[in-house]
Write a protein that holds these residues in place. Structure first.
Motif, short mmCIF file in Angstrom:
data_model
loop_
_atom_site.label_atom_id
_atom_site.label_comp_id
_atom_site.label_asym_id
_atom_site.label_seq_id
_atom_site.Cartn_x
_atom_site.Cartn_y
_atom_site.Cartn_z
N ASP A 39 0.83 -1.21 0.00
CA ASP A 39 0.00 0.00 0.00
C ASP A 39 0.86 1.25 0.00
OD1 ASP A 39 -2.32 -1.49 0.00
OD2 ASP A 39 -2.61 -1.36 2.17
N ALA A 40 1.89 1.26 0.84
CA ALA A 40 2.77 2.43 0.90
C ALA A 40 3.51 2.62 -0.42
CB ALA A 40 3.76 2.29 2.05
N TRP A 41 3.91 1.52 -1.04
CA TRP A 41 4.59 1.59 -2.35
C TRP A 41 3.67 2.23 -3.38
CZ3 TRP A 41 3.76 -0.13 -7.28
CH2 TRP A 41 4.84 -0.12 -8.15
N SER A 42 2.43 1.76 -3.43
CA SER A 42 1.47 2.32 -4.38
C SER A 42 1.22 3.80 -4.13
CB SER A 42 0.14 1.57 -4.30
OG SER A 42 0.31 0.22 -4.64
N GLU A 43 1.03 4.15 -2.88
CA GLU A 43 0.78 5.55 -2.53
C GLU A 43 2.00 6.42 -2.85
OE1 GLU A 43 -0.67 5.89 1.46
OE2 GLU A 43 -2.21 4.39 1.11
N THR A 44 3.18 5.86 -2.67
CA THR A 44 4.40 6.60 -3.01
C THR A 44 4.41 6.97 -4.49
OG1 THR A 44 5.69 5.54 -1.26
CG2 THR A 44 6.93 6.45 -3.13
N PHE A 45 4.14 5.99 -5.34
CA PHE A 45 4.22 6.26 -6.78
C PHE A 45 3.02 7.07 -7.29
CE2 PHE A 45 7.62 3.16 -6.60
CZ PHE A 45 8.58 3.83 -7.35
N LEU A 46 1.88 6.97 -6.63
CA LEU A 46 0.77 7.86 -7.00
C LEU A 46 1.11 9.31 -6.69
CD1 LEU A 46 -2.37 5.81 -5.89
CD2 LEU A 46 -1.70 6.41 -8.21
N ALA A 47 1.68 9.54 -5.51
CA ALA A 47 2.08 10.90 -5.14
C ALA A 47 3.21 11.38 -6.05
CB ALA A 47 2.52 10.94 -3.67
N ALA A 48 4.14 10.49 -6.35
CA ALA A 48 5.26 10.87 -7.21
C ALA A 48 4.79 11.20 -8.62
CB ALA A 48 6.30 9.75 -7.24
N LEU A 49 3.82 10.46 -9.12
CA LEU A 49 3.29 10.71 -10.45
C LEU A 49 2.72 12.12 -10.54
CD1 LEU A 49 2.52 9.76 -13.31
CD2 LEU A 49 0.43 8.81 -12.32
N GLN A 50 2.02 12.55 -9.51
CA GLN A 50 1.43 13.89 -9.51
C GLN A 50 2.50 14.96 -9.43
OE1 GLN A 50 -1.21 13.55 -6.15
NE2 GLN A 50 -2.96 13.11 -7.46
N ALA A 51 3.57 14.71 -8.69
CA ALA A 51 4.60 15.74 -8.48
C ALA A 51 5.73 15.67 -9.51
CB ALA A 51 5.19 15.59 -7.07
N TYR A 52 5.83 14.60 -10.27
CA TYR A 52 6.95 14.40 -11.18
C TYR A 52 7.13 15.53 -12.20
CZ TYR A 52 10.29 11.88 -14.12
OH TYR A 52 11.40 11.50 -14.83
N PRO A 53 6.07 16.07 -12.78
CA PRO A 53 6.29 17.15 -13.75
C PRO A 53 7.00 18.37 -13.14
CG PRO A 53 4.06 16.31 -13.96
CD PRO A 53 4.66 15.67 -12.74
N GLU A 54 6.86 18.59 -11.85
CA GLU A 54 7.49 19.75 -11.19
C GLU A 54 8.90 19.45 -10.69
OE1 GLU A 54 5.87 22.61 -11.38
OE2 GLU A 54 4.26 21.50 -12.35
N LEU A 55 9.32 18.18 -10.73
CA LEU A 55 10.65 17.80 -10.26
C LEU A 55 11.70 18.41 -11.19
CD1 LEU A 55 12.16 16.02 -8.14
CD2 LEU A 55 12.21 14.24 -9.89
N PRO A 56 12.67 19.13 -10.64
CA PRO A 56 13.68 19.75 -11.49
C PRO A 56 14.50 18.72 -12.25
CG PRO A 56 13.83 20.58 -9.24
CD PRO A 56 12.86 19.45 -9.24
N ILE A 57 14.90 19.06 -13.45
CA ILE A 57 15.77 18.20 -14.24
C ILE A 57 17.08 18.08 -13.49
CG2 ILE A 57 17.05 18.02 -16.40
CD1 ILE A 57 14.68 19.40 -17.78
N GLY A 58 17.61 16.88 -13.43
CA GLY A 58 18.87 16.65 -12.73
C GLY A 58 18.72 16.35 -11.26
N ALA A 59 17.49 16.34 -10.74
CA ALA A 59 17.27 16.04 -9.32
C ALA A 59 17.59 14.57 -9.05
CB ALA A 59 15.82 16.33 -8.94
N ASN A 60 17.93 14.26 -7.82
CA ASN A 60 18.19 12.88 -7.41
C ASN A 60 16.84 12.19 -7.23
OD1 ASN A 60 18.78 10.47 -6.11
ND2 ASN A 60 20.38 11.38 -4.84
N VAL A 61 16.43 11.47 -8.26
CA VAL A 61 15.10 10.84 -8.27
C VAL A 61 14.99 9.78 -7.18
CG1 VAL A 61 13.47 9.50 -9.67
CG2 VAL A 61 14.78 11.35 -10.72
N GLU A 62 16.05 9.02 -6.96
CA GLU A 62 16.00 7.97 -5.95
C GLU A 62 15.78 8.58 -4.56
OE1 GLU A 62 18.43 3.97 -5.02
OE2 GLU A 62 19.64 5.80 -4.98
#
Length: 177
Positions: A39-62
């Protein structure tokens, strides 16, 4: 003076999930245990999907994903008192990613018995491979305190696992020595 190279474009989110999904699942399992981790894994990637467009290029994704996973795990721990009790034998649902950490049930069980700060420090540093300065940012405190919590956690694991000679003491990115 050499001209600067333009930063690489962001990877498609699907590629990020494929590359980082196993690491995030291992972190969630180490912090929450096997049953709550999906459940936490799924919620992590749902939240990340919403915020991903705003993540700066070159950011440490991990590190960004582990930070989100940390927050989702904390949410699950806090909400634990409000959830129904689990059934005796929940149905098994295989992950599309396989089972990262499978074959190390004793290790993950021992990690699950550590105090929360030690468990999180071990998960974030030894399983996710984050440096202690990033672990400290997640846990709140100094890198030295995070290093101490990790060292204390590893020491406790050595003691707990001393009677299990067949266990291979390794995680995907680091070894627990």
């Amino acid at each position: 003076m050499e001209p600067r190279q333009p930063p690489e474009p962001k990877k498609p989110f699907e590629t990020v999930v494929q590359e980082q999904g196993a690491t995030v699942l291992r972190v969630c399992r180490a912090v929450l245990g096997v049953h709550e981790a999906d459940d936490a894994w799924s919620e992590t990637f749902l939240a990340a999907l919403q915020a991903y467009p705003e993540l700066p290029i070159g950011a440490n994704v991990e590190a960004w994903l582990v930070t989100i996973a940390h927050r989702k795990c904390i949410d699950h721990l806090r909400a634990g008192n409000r959830r129904a009790l689990p059934v005796e034998q929940p149905p098994e649902q295989p992950s599309r990613l396989g089972i990262p950490g499978d074959g190390h049930a004793e290790l993950f069980d021992a990690v699950g018995h550590l105090p929360p700060k030690q468990r999180q420090a071990v998960a974030y540093h030894y399983i996710a491979g984050l440096p202690y300065k990033d672990v400290a940012a997640l846990l709140g405190g100094t890198p030295e305190a995070a290093r101490r919590a990790g060292a204390d956690g590893v020491k406790a694991l050595r003691i707990a696992l001393a009677e299990l000679p067949t266990l291979v003491h390794s995680a995907s990115k680091g070894e627990i020595r």
